[in-house]
Design a protein around this motif. Structure first.
Motif, mmCIF file in Angstrom:
data_model
loop_
_atom_site.group_PDB
_atom_site.id
_atom_site.type_symbol
_atom_site.label_atom_id
_atom_site.label_comp_id
_atom_site.label_asym_id
_atom_site.label_seq_id
_atom_site.Cartn_x
_atom_site.Cartn_y
_atom_site.Cartn_z
ATOM 1 N N GLY A 170 -8.677 -7.723 3.106
ATOM 2 C CA GLY A 170 -8.571 -6.538 2.269
ATOM 3 C C GLY A 170 -7.154 -6.292 1.806
ATOM 4 N N VAL A 171 -6.812 -5.007 1.712
ATOM 5 C CA VAL A 171 -5.523 -4.581 1.171
ATOM 6 C C VAL A 171 -4.855 -3.615 2.148
ATOM 7 C CG1 VAL A 171 -6.284 -4.812 -1.225
ATOM 8 C CG2 VAL A 171 -6.573 -2.612 -0.049
ATOM 9 N N ARG A 172 -3.568 -3.399 1.941
ATOM 10 C CA ARG A 172 -2.859 -2.294 2.593
ATOM 11 C C ARG A 172 -2.831 -1.123 1.607
ATOM 12 N NH1 ARG A 172 -1.446 -1.623 8.026
ATOM 13 N NH2 ARG A 172 -2.346 -3.561 8.786
ATOM 14 N N ILE A 173 -3.044 0.076 2.114
ATOM 15 C CA ILE A 173 -2.992 1.262 1.269
ATOM 16 C C ILE A 173 -1.979 2.242 1.857
ATOM 17 C CG2 ILE A 173 -4.978 2.322 2.461
ATOM 18 C CD1 ILE A 173 -5.723 3.556 -0.327
ATOM 19 N N VAL A 203 5.439 -9.485 -2.758
ATOM 20 C CA VAL A 203 4.230 -8.737 -2.399
ATOM 21 C C VAL A 203 3.673 -8.056 -3.650
ATOM 22 C CG1 VAL A 203 3.297 -6.819 -1.047
ATOM 23 C CG2 VAL A 203 5.027 -8.334 -0.029
ATOM 24 N N PRO A 204 2.432 -8.376 -4.065
ATOM 25 C CA PRO A 204 1.870 -7.736 -5.249
ATOM 26 C C PRO A 204 1.426 -6.308 -4.950
ATOM 27 C CG PRO A 204 0.262 -9.235 -4.301
ATOM 28 C CD PRO A 204 1.522 -9.375 -3.485
ATOM 29 N N VAL A 205 1.755 -5.391 -5.850
ATOM 30 C CA VAL A 205 1.479 -3.961 -5.668
ATOM 31 C C VAL A 205 0.700 -3.451 -6.884
ATOM 32 C CG1 VAL A 205 2.619 -1.696 -5.748
ATOM 33 C CG2 VAL A 205 3.368 -3.415 -4.093
ATOM 34 N N GLN A 206 -0.268 -2.592 -6.644
ATOM 35 C CA GLN A 206 -1.070 -2.003 -7.715
ATOM 36 C C GLN A 206 -1.475 -0.591 -7.302
ATOM 37 O OE1 GLN A 206 -4.694 -4.202 -8.563
ATOM 38 N NE2 GLN A 206 -4.608 -3.669 -10.735
ATOM 39 N N LEU A 207 -1.352 0.367 -8.186
ATOM 40 C CA LEU A 207 -1.803 1.715 -7.878
ATOM 41 C C LEU A 207 -3.332 1.743 -7.864
ATOM 42 C CD1 LEU A 207 0.612 4.042 -9.869
ATOM 43 C CD2 LEU A 207 0.954 2.844 -7.717
ATOM 44 N N LEU A 208 -3.896 2.637 -7.053
ATOM 45 C CA LEU A 208 -5.346 2.686 -6.894
ATOM 46 C C LEU A 208 -6.049 2.941 -8.220
ATOM 47 C CD1 LEU A 208 -7.834 2.610 -5.109
ATOM 48 C CD2 LEU A 208 -7.440 5.019 -4.535
ATOM 49 N N ALA A 209 -5.507 3.829 -9.049
ATOM 50 C CA ALA A 209 -6.133 4.110 -10.346
ATOM 51 C C ALA A 209 -6.186 2.845 -11.205
ATOM 52 C CB ALA A 209 -5.369 5.211 -11.071
ATOM 53 N N ASP A 210 -5.140 2.027 -11.151
ATOM 54 C CA ASP A 210 -5.113 0.792 -11.935
ATOM 55 C C ASP A 210 -5.994 -0.279 -11.306
ATOM 56 O OD1 ASP A 210 -3.347 1.846 -13.840
ATOM 57 O OD2 ASP A 210 -1.629 1.451 -12.519
ATOM 58 N N PHE A 211 -6.090 -0.282 -9.995
ATOM 59 C CA PHE A 211 -7.019 -1.172 -9.295
ATOM 60 C C PHE A 211 -8.430 -0.920 -9.816
ATOM 61 C CE2 PHE A 211 -9.787 -2.064 -5.603
ATOM 62 C CZ PHE A 211 -9.352 -3.318 -5.203
ATOM 63 N N GLN A 212 -8.769 0.355 -9.970
ATOM 64 C CA GLN A 212 -10.098 0.733 -10.441
ATOM 65 C C GLN A 212 -10.294 0.345 -11.912
ATOM 66 O OE1 GLN A 212 -10.888 4.954 -10.538
ATOM 67 N NE2 GLN A 212 -13.058 4.665 -10.039
ATOM 68 N N ILE A 224 -12.997 2.664 -0.285
ATOM 69 C CA ILE A 224 -11.798 3.501 -0.386
ATOM 70 C C ILE A 224 -12.133 4.855 -1.006
ATOM 71 C CG2 ILE A 224 -9.564 3.723 -1.562
ATOM 72 C CD1 ILE A 224 -9.257 0.648 -1.180
ATOM 73 N N PHE A 225 -12.899 4.846 -2.097
ATOM 74 C CA PHE A 225 -13.231 6.120 -2.742
ATOM 75 C C PHE A 225 -14.192 6.944 -1.881
ATOM 76 C CE2 PHE A 225 -11.261 4.110 -6.340
ATOM 77 C CZ PHE A 225 -10.700 5.176 -7.028
ATOM 78 N N ILE A 230 -13.706 12.267 3.736
ATOM 79 C CA ILE A 230 -13.205 12.454 5.097
ATOM 80 C C ILE A 230 -11.750 12.909 5.081
ATOM 81 C CG2 ILE A 230 -12.907 11.338 7.352
ATOM 82 C CD1 ILE A 230 -14.947 9.207 6.297
ATOM 83 N N LEU A 231 -10.936 12.269 4.234
ATOM 84 C CA LEU A 231 -9.518 12.609 4.104
ATOM 85 C C LEU A 231 -9.221 12.964 2.652
ATOM 86 C CD1 LEU A 231 -7.679 9.868 6.238
ATOM 87 C CD2 LEU A 231 -8.042 12.251 6.843
ATOM 88 N N PRO A 232 -9.205 14.233 2.302
ATOM 89 C CA PRO A 232 -8.912 14.624 0.924
ATOM 90 C C PRO A 232 -7.551 14.081 0.474
ATOM 91 C CG PRO A 232 -9.790 16.485 2.150
ATOM 92 C CD PRO A 232 -9.546 15.392 3.150
ATOM 93 N N GLY A 233 -7.546 13.459 -0.692
ATOM 94 C CA GLY A 233 -6.318 12.857 -1.209
ATOM 95 C C GLY A 233 -6.244 11.369 -0.943
ATOM 96 N N PHE A 234 -7.179 10.833 -0.160
ATOM 97 C CA PHE A 234 -7.132 9.414 0.189
ATOM 98 C C PHE A 234 -7.283 8.546 -1.059
ATOM 99 C CE2 PHE A 234 -8.634 5.394 2.029
ATOM 100 C CZ PHE A 234 -7.741 5.242 3.075
ATOM 101 N N SER A 235 -8.100 9.010 -2.024
ATOM 102 C CA SER A 235 -8.346 8.196 -3.218
ATOM 103 C C SER A 235 -7.486 8.633 -4.401
ATOM 104 C CB SER A 235 -9.828 8.261 -3.600
ATOM 105 O OG SER A 235 -10.202 9.583 -3.949
#
Length: 539
Positions: A295-298, A411-420, A460-461, A466-471
């Motif tokens: 998977g990924v690191r978040i 290390v490749p990095v991508q924001l979650l919104a762009d991942f989606q 992830i979404f 469970i954790l507001p703000g996680f996504s």
């Protein structure tokens, strides 16, 4: 001794408050308590305000008399069990035991055999832990990889550059887990690891602890050879006869190759010893494919996780909050958090040229600005394809090769919104990555086959509930997290022995452990198996 569970106290309580609460539970005065030892301490954040929950062991005056009138469901009488190493066996050893690998399994196997008088020889391809730290720092700063001494290889194993979690789900009926923790404390670890429900040792503390355990092994007659790599196992008649090794130090050319005879060989090689797995497969050492996860690191702000877990106005004296998340994707795959690092760092954990893997790491204080965790999805042997026992290893390599390309070596990095959205990020949001090693924007999503990244995205979404703000869209993803566990299991019987007599596979690399403590416990079991069979005389 009487044990009391479920003692709840406010965060700002004192030792006297704890003793008073214990006395109330037992309906005795504080003066009747001869001693009180904390056995377990945890945080209860389910209701606010947050409180601590204790399990304590209490010694009392006239304990028998007091026990007869106790009617608390939270109290029980206990007897402490002490760990006992087995009596030596009868079979003679012509040569001392050889241990390959000095991660937790090899370290504790060597320590126990040394304490029992077997004078083990430990072979480690990497450097001493402090030299290794300098090599790893150089890799993170300059990008120059040392393939035999890095985040995966060297004294202390992969756990030396991790969050250093010491909790385990392994049943500990014989006291091996307690022995591991007590050994760490004697070697300089903080005493709190004996009772925190989620104990950990940061990299900065682990380095000194590992050094002191090494010193004890050497003081008891053990020998350790660093920068020495196993290249072959000599077997005859279905039994180990010796090993061939090669020095990996560039300057050591005189004795580059060596043959070491032995009848007892402990393999504690770690989950990243891919060249060793290939050698074992070539010699038909019994192995099988096994499931693992990728998977990924978040990354999120640690303050966000603290507020989610403790409440907006949480006491600042509380430790950095952690989380444990599990979801089931619509396709049936499990998605879950793994190796969560409060106040930690994502690290470039590569060990092969042209391939890139990440992991998580924390220092003892866990005071970094971000929390990070792996979010991983299960991968089954049928996903690998083919009958090759090393198919899972090659699957890991394919993902790591794609990660290396995605970040052009960083290390490749991508924001979650762009991942989606399936697009490469161009700028950061409010979250600045905490990454050891150079990073760059890249297509993290493209590292994975379609089925896997869809499961990751859904998982992830789904955690937002469970954790507001996680996504949140600016959560930082990096990849690839591929070394969650060994892709193979080296088969062994109930006596810890391979079908090849005298070969004892153990630890995470052999497929029998999943973390520092469980690997150390498995190394202890391997030492017990060797001792139960062989006597020490003549060594």
């Amino acid at each position: 001794m009487i044990q009391i569970t479920q003692l709840k106290l406010p965060v700002d309580h004192s030792r006297e408050d704890l003793e008073r609460q214990a006395a109330r539970e037992l309906k005795v005065t504080r003066e009747q308590i001869l001693g009180l030892t904390v056995s377990r301490k945890s945080i209860d954040a389910r209701k606010k305000p947050v409180c601590y929950v204790y399990t304590v062991d209490v010694e009392l005056k006239a304990e028998q008399k007091v026990w007869k009138r106790i009617h608390s469901r939270n109290a029980s009488r206990i007897e402490r069990k002490e760990y006992r190493f087995p009596v030596s066996g009868q079979e003679k050893l012509s040569h001392r035991p050889v241990i390959v690998g000095m991660g937790p399994a090899g370290l504790f196997c060597g320590l126990m055999l040394a304490r029992a008088g077997y004078r083990p020889l430990i072979l480690e391809r990497g450097e001493r832990v402090r030299e290794r730290q300098r090599t790893v720092d150089r890799f993170w700063e300059e990008g120059v990889l040392a393939q035999d001494s890095n985040v995966q290889f060297g004294e202390g194993g992969a756990g030396a550059f991790s969050d250093g979690k010491l909790n385990t789900l392994v049943k500990d009926l014989k006291g091996r887990g307690r022995l591991v923790l007590e050994t760490f404390v004697k070697a300089g670890a903080p005493e709190e690891i004996l009772w925190w429900n989620k104990p950990h040792l940061g990299t900065d503390v682990l380095i000194g602890v590992v050094e002191r355990i090494r010193e004890e092994i050497l003081s008891l007659g053990g020998e350790i050879r660093f920068r020495t790599k196993l290249t072959d196992i000599d077997t005859e008649g279905g039994a180990v006869r010796g090993v061939r090794v090669r020095a990996v130090s560039p300057q050591d050319t005189e004795n580059a190759e060596e043959y070491i005879p032995c009848e007892a060989l402990i393999l504690a090689i770690g989950h990243s010893a891919r060249d060793t797995f290939a050698m074992l497969a070539g010699k038909n050492i019994p192995m099988e494919k096994k499931a693992f996860a990728v998977g990924v690191r978040i990354e999120h702000p640690q303050v966000l996780i603290n507020e989610d877990q403790y409440g907006k106005d949480y006491p600042r004296s509380l430790p950095a909050a952690s989380y444990k998340l599990t979801r089931k994707a619509s396709g049936g795959r499990g998605v879950y958090s793994f190796c969560m690092c409060p106040g930690g760092y994502v690290v470039n954990a590569s060990s092969e040229e042209g391939l890139l893997a990440v992991n998580g790491m924390s220092y003892q204080a866990r005071d970094g600005r971000n929390a990070n965790s792996a979010m991983i999805v299960t991968v089954r042997p049928e996903d690998f394809g083919g009958s090759d026992v090393l198919a899972g290893m090659e699957f890991q390599r394919r993902l790591e090769r794609a990660a290396y390309r995605a970040g052009e070596g960083q290390v490749p990095v991508q924001l979650l919104a762009d991942f989606q959205k399936r697009q490469i990020s161009r700028c950061l949001g409010e979250i600045e990555p905490c990454i050891k090693g150079k990073w760059s924007f890249g297509d993290v999503r493209g590292i994975f086959p379609e089925e896997l990244f869809q499961a990751l995205e859904e998982g992830i979404f789904g955690c937002e509930q469970i954790l507001p703000g996680f996504s949140r869209g600016d959560a930082v993803l990096s990849g690839v997290e591929s070394r969650t566990s060994s892709p193979v299991r080296i088969l062994r019987n109930e006596e810890m022995e391979s079908r090849v007599k005298g070969l004892y596979p153990c630890g995470e690399g052999a497929g029998y452990a999943g973390g520092i403590t469980s690997a150390a416990m498995d190394g202890i079991k391997a030492a017990e198996a060797v001792a139960a069979r062989f006597q020490t005389g003549g060594l």
